[in-house]
Design a protein around this motif. Structure first.
Motif, mmCIF file in Angstrom:
data_model
loop_
_atom_site.group_PDB
_atom_site.id
_atom_site.type_symbol
_atom_site.label_atom_id
_atom_site.label_comp_id
_atom_site.label_asym_id
_atom_site.label_seq_id
_atom_site.Cartn_x
_atom_site.Cartn_y
_atom_site.Cartn_z
ATOM 1 N N GLY A 15 -16.187 58.393 26.300
ATOM 2 C CA GLY A 15 -16.661 59.845 26.384
ATOM 3 C C GLY A 15 -15.638 60.579 25.343
ATOM 4 N N VAL A 16 -16.383 61.564 24.561
ATOM 5 C CA VAL A 16 -15.657 62.615 23.679
ATOM 6 C C VAL A 16 -14.605 63.534 24.232
ATOM 7 C CG1 VAL A 16 -15.888 64.109 21.780
ATOM 8 C CG2 VAL A 16 -17.394 62.103 22.122
ATOM 9 N N ALA A 17 -14.990 63.919 25.498
ATOM 10 C CA ALA A 17 -13.984 64.817 25.889
ATOM 11 C C ALA A 17 -12.698 64.212 26.245
ATOM 12 C CB ALA A 17 -14.531 65.533 27.323
ATOM 13 N N PHE A 64 -13.691 55.737 16.912
ATOM 14 C CA PHE A 64 -14.269 55.997 18.366
ATOM 15 C C PHE A 64 -15.181 57.351 18.520
ATOM 16 C CE2 PHE A 64 -10.642 53.160 18.781
ATOM 17 C CZ PHE A 64 -11.272 52.093 19.235
ATOM 18 N N VAL A 65 -14.542 58.415 17.881
ATOM 19 C CA VAL A 65 -15.156 59.503 17.922
ATOM 20 C C VAL A 65 -16.334 59.662 17.119
ATOM 21 C CG1 VAL A 65 -14.999 62.183 17.316
ATOM 22 C CG2 VAL A 65 -12.930 60.925 18.428
ATOM 23 N N LEU A 66 -16.439 58.893 15.856
ATOM 24 C CA LEU A 66 -17.606 58.880 15.324
ATOM 25 C C LEU A 66 -18.805 58.260 15.830
ATOM 26 C CD1 LEU A 66 -16.087 58.171 11.543
ATOM 27 C CD2 LEU A 66 -17.487 60.552 12.426
ATOM 28 N N MET A 67 -18.354 56.941 16.474
ATOM 29 C CA MET A 67 -19.282 56.100 17.286
ATOM 30 C C MET A 67 -19.970 56.936 18.508
ATOM 31 S SD MET A 67 -18.710 52.224 19.205
ATOM 32 C CE MET A 67 -17.347 52.965 20.196
ATOM 33 N N GLU A 68 -19.200 57.834 19.405
ATOM 34 C CA GLU A 68 -19.547 58.675 20.207
ATOM 35 C C GLU A 68 -20.505 59.709 19.722
ATOM 36 O OE1 GLU A 68 -19.192 58.749 23.791
ATOM 37 O OE2 GLU A 68 -17.950 56.851 23.621
ATOM 38 N N TRP A 69 -20.333 60.194 18.630
ATOM 39 C CA TRP A 69 -21.152 61.276 18.062
ATOM 40 C C TRP A 69 -22.473 60.739 17.585
ATOM 41 C CZ3 TRP A 69 -17.440 64.262 14.452
ATOM 42 C CH2 TRP A 69 -16.453 65.130 15.148
ATOM 43 N N ARG A 70 -22.417 59.551 17.111
ATOM 44 C CA ARG A 70 -23.359 58.691 16.658
ATOM 45 C C ARG A 70 -24.580 58.469 17.866
ATOM 46 N NH1 ARG A 70 -23.047 53.321 15.659
ATOM 47 N NH2 ARG A 70 -24.984 52.567 16.425
ATOM 48 N N LEU A 71 -23.866 57.882 18.647
ATOM 49 C CA LEU A 71 -24.577 57.809 20.127
ATOM 50 C C LEU A 71 -25.086 58.865 20.582
ATOM 51 C CD1 LEU A 71 -22.454 55.079 21.892
ATOM 52 C CD2 LEU A 71 -24.508 54.905 20.818
ATOM 53 N N PHE A 72 -24.502 59.972 20.667
ATOM 54 C CA PHE A 72 -24.987 61.269 21.212
ATOM 55 C C PHE A 72 -26.219 61.882 20.471
ATOM 56 C CE2 PHE A 72 -24.788 66.066 20.826
ATOM 57 C CZ PHE A 72 -25.256 66.438 21.958
ATOM 58 N N PHE A 73 -25.939 61.694 19.116
ATOM 59 C CA PHE A 73 -27.166 62.219 18.285
ATOM 60 C C PHE A 73 -28.316 61.378 18.241
ATOM 61 C CE2 PHE A 73 -23.912 64.467 15.979
ATOM 62 C CZ PHE A 73 -24.124 65.946 16.162
ATOM 63 N N SER A 77 -32.009 62.830 19.697
ATOM 64 C CA SER A 77 -33.068 62.839 18.679
ATOM 65 C C SER A 77 -34.179 61.851 19.251
ATOM 66 C CB SER A 77 -32.846 61.921 17.384
ATOM 67 O OG SER A 77 -32.525 60.618 17.550
ATOM 68 N N SER A 78 -33.908 60.872 20.424
ATOM 69 C CA SER A 78 -34.777 60.155 20.956
ATOM 70 C C SER A 78 -35.352 60.865 22.260
ATOM 71 C CB SER A 78 -34.228 58.702 21.477
ATOM 72 O OG SER A 78 -33.215 59.036 22.449
ATOM 73 N N SER A 79 -34.712 62.000 22.478
ATOM 74 C CA SER A 79 -35.438 62.603 23.878
ATOM 75 C C SER A 79 -36.302 63.639 23.277
ATOM 76 C CB SER A 79 -34.265 63.314 24.609
ATOM 77 O OG SER A 79 -33.569 64.418 23.857
ATOM 78 N N LYS A 80 -36.567 63.949 21.939
ATOM 79 C CA LYS A 80 -37.705 64.786 21.465
ATOM 80 C C LYS A 80 -38.873 64.378 21.421
ATOM 81 C CE LYS A 80 -34.434 67.668 18.648
ATOM 82 N NZ LYS A 80 -33.854 68.183 17.459
#
Length: 80
Positions: A15-17, A64-73, A77-80
């Motif tokens: 988790g990013v937070a 780790f943060v970049l990986m979390e952001w990639r998964l988030f985006f 994008s897949s939920s649209k």
């Protein structure tokens, strides 16, 4: 040493937070360590040492943060 500490800490969390809070705590701990060196007679205070420590903390946290952001985006994008 700060790089290793940050890498292991971020590896153990998800988790990013949580990782953001961990990074803030690690930086505060390193700032406290450097601040105490100012008052100890056998140690030397050096602001460059603190900057290098912060750089190590950030470099270890970045993948780790970049990986979390990639998964988030990807999720957004897949939920649209």
């Amino acid at each position: 040493m700060a790089f290793v500490l940050s890498f292991l800490g971020h590896w153990s969390l998800n988790g990013v937070a949580r990782r953001g809070v961990l990074l803030i705590f690690l930086m505060a701990g390193c700032a406290l360590d450097e601040g105490l060196q100012f008052f100890l007679p056998l140690r030397a205070f050096n602001p460059v040492d603190f900057m290098v420590t912060c750089l190590g903390l950030i470099l270890a946290a970045a993948p780790f943060v970049l990986m979390e952001w990639r998964l988030f985006f990807q999720t957004v994008s897949s939920s649209k």
